[in-house]
Design a protein around this motif. Sequence first.
Motif, short mmCIF file in Angstrom:
data_model
loop_
_atom_site.label_atom_id
_atom_site.label_comp_id
_atom_site.label_asym_id
_atom_site.label_seq_id
_atom_site.Cartn_x
_atom_site.Cartn_y
_atom_site.Cartn_z
N LEU A 128 -25.89 -57.77 7.64
CA LEU A 128 -26.36 -57.01 6.49
C LEU A 128 -26.36 -57.87 5.23
O LEU A 128 -27.27 -57.76 4.40
CB LEU A 128 -25.50 -55.77 6.27
CG LEU A 128 -25.75 -54.59 7.20
CD1 LEU A 128 -24.74 -53.49 6.96
CD2 LEU A 128 -27.15 -54.07 7.01
N SER A 129 -25.35 -58.72 5.09
CA SER A 129 -25.30 -59.59 3.92
C SER A 129 -26.45 -60.56 3.91
O SER A 129 -27.12 -60.75 2.89
CB SER A 129 -23.98 -60.37 3.89
OG SER A 129 -22.90 -59.50 3.75
N PHE A 130 -26.71 -61.21 5.05
CA PHE A 130 -27.74 -62.23 5.11
C PHE A 130 -29.16 -61.66 5.07
O PHE A 130 -30.05 -62.24 4.46
CB PHE A 130 -27.59 -63.09 6.36
CG PHE A 130 -26.47 -64.09 6.25
CD1 PHE A 130 -26.38 -64.94 5.16
CD2 PHE A 130 -25.50 -64.17 7.22
CE1 PHE A 130 -25.36 -65.86 5.04
CE2 PHE A 130 -24.47 -65.08 7.12
CZ PHE A 130 -24.40 -65.92 6.03
N PHE A 131 -29.37 -60.52 5.71
CA PHE A 131 -30.73 -60.01 5.87
C PHE A 131 -31.08 -58.85 4.93
O PHE A 131 -32.24 -58.47 4.85
CB PHE A 131 -30.97 -59.59 7.32
CG PHE A 131 -30.82 -60.73 8.28
CD1 PHE A 131 -31.67 -61.82 8.20
CD2 PHE A 131 -29.82 -60.74 9.23
CE1 PHE A 131 -31.54 -62.89 9.07
CE2 PHE A 131 -29.68 -61.80 10.11
CZ PHE A 131 -30.53 -62.88 10.02
N VAL A 132 -30.11 -58.29 4.21
CA VAL A 132 -30.39 -57.20 3.29
C VAL A 132 -29.93 -57.55 1.87
O VAL A 132 -30.72 -57.50 0.93
CB VAL A 132 -29.72 -55.88 3.75
CG1 VAL A 132 -29.95 -54.77 2.74
CG2 VAL A 132 -30.25 -55.47 5.12
N ALA A 133 -28.67 -57.92 1.71
CA ALA A 133 -28.11 -58.11 0.37
C ALA A 133 -28.70 -59.33 -0.32
O ALA A 133 -29.16 -59.24 -1.48
CB ALA A 133 -26.60 -58.22 0.45
N PHE A 134 -28.69 -60.47 0.32
CA PHE A 134 -29.22 -61.69 -0.31
C PHE A 134 -30.70 -61.59 -0.63
O PHE A 134 -31.12 -61.96 -1.73
CB PHE A 134 -28.92 -62.92 0.53
CG PHE A 134 -27.45 -63.27 0.59
CD1 PHE A 134 -26.61 -63.03 -0.48
CD2 PHE A 134 -26.91 -63.85 1.72
CE1 PHE A 134 -25.27 -63.36 -0.44
CE2 PHE A 134 -25.56 -64.18 1.78
CZ PHE A 134 -24.74 -63.93 0.70
N PRO A 135 -31.54 -61.07 0.28
CA PRO A 135 -32.95 -60.89 -0.11
C PRO A 135 -33.13 -59.89 -1.25
O PRO A 135 -34.00 -60.07 -2.10
CB PRO A 135 -33.62 -60.38 1.17
CG PRO A 135 -32.77 -60.91 2.27
CD PRO A 135 -31.37 -60.87 1.74
N GLY B 236 -32.33 -61.73 -4.41
CA GLY B 236 -33.43 -62.66 -4.69
C GLY B 236 -34.65 -61.94 -5.25
O GLY B 236 -35.28 -62.42 -6.20
N LEU B 237 -34.98 -60.78 -4.69
CA LEU B 237 -36.13 -60.02 -5.20
C LEU B 237 -35.86 -59.50 -6.60
O LEU B 237 -36.76 -59.46 -7.45
CB LEU B 237 -36.46 -58.87 -4.26
CG LEU B 237 -37.12 -59.26 -2.94
CD1 LEU B 237 -37.25 -58.04 -2.03
CD2 LEU B 237 -38.47 -59.89 -3.19
N ASN C 81 -38.09 -60.44 -9.82
CA ASN C 81 -38.65 -59.39 -10.67
C ASN C 81 -38.29 -59.63 -12.13
O ASN C 81 -39.15 -59.50 -13.01
CB ASN C 81 -38.14 -58.03 -10.21
CG ASN C 81 -38.77 -56.90 -10.99
OD1 ASN C 81 -39.86 -57.03 -11.51
ND2 ASN C 81 -38.07 -55.79 -11.06
N ALA C 82 -37.04 -59.98 -12.42
CA ALA C 82 -36.64 -60.25 -13.80
C ALA C 82 -37.36 -61.46 -14.36
O ALA C 82 -37.80 -61.46 -15.51
CB ALA C 82 -35.13 -60.45 -13.86
N TYR C 83 -37.52 -62.50 -13.55
CA TYR C 83 -38.21 -63.71 -14.01
C TYR C 83 -39.68 -63.43 -14.32
O TYR C 83 -40.20 -63.84 -15.34
CB TYR C 83 -38.08 -64.81 -12.95
CG TYR C 83 -38.81 -66.07 -13.32
CD1 TYR C 83 -38.27 -66.93 -14.26
CD2 TYR C 83 -40.01 -66.40 -12.73
CE1 TYR C 83 -38.94 -68.10 -14.62
CE2 TYR C 83 -40.69 -67.56 -13.07
CZ TYR C 83 -40.14 -68.41 -14.01
OH TYR C 83 -40.81 -69.55 -14.37
N LEU C 84 -40.35 -62.71 -13.42
CA LEU C 84 -41.76 -62.42 -13.63
C LEU C 84 -41.97 -61.46 -14.80
O LEU C 84 -42.95 -61.59 -15.54
CB LEU C 84 -42.38 -61.84 -12.36
CG LEU C 84 -42.49 -62.83 -11.19
CD1 LEU C 84 -43.03 -62.13 -9.95
CD2 LEU C 84 -43.34 -64.02 -11.55
#
Length: 108
Positions: free
Chosen positions: A40-47, A50-51, A55-58
């Motif tokens: 869950l950490s690798f495939f849900v939390a980290f992405p 990152g998203l 979103n904040a950068y864009l």
Amino acid sequence: MASIMQRAATLYLRNQMRAMSSHSATAGGHGGGHKLWKNLSFFVAFPAVGLGMLNAYLAHQEGGHERPEFIAYDYLRIRTKRFPWGDGQKSLFHNPHVNALPTGFEDH
């Protein structure tokens, strides 16, 4: 047909009982729950983080936000005591584009 369903239910219950007894019999075992949280950490939390960063950068690249008009309300930006740093009017993390002083924004 009913005997097949009954046999399948019996096997299912037997496997469930075996799994429950084997987990409770192990001293200090985690039962594989750490693998679930690792995945869950690798495939849900980290992405998701990152998203959110993307979103904040864009959103910042699109022009950010407009500064609101300064209105000198009596109950905002009250300074009863000077700050112990700088000129005493600016907070520790003062941003001149966003944070107004009691007299207005610095760069009119």
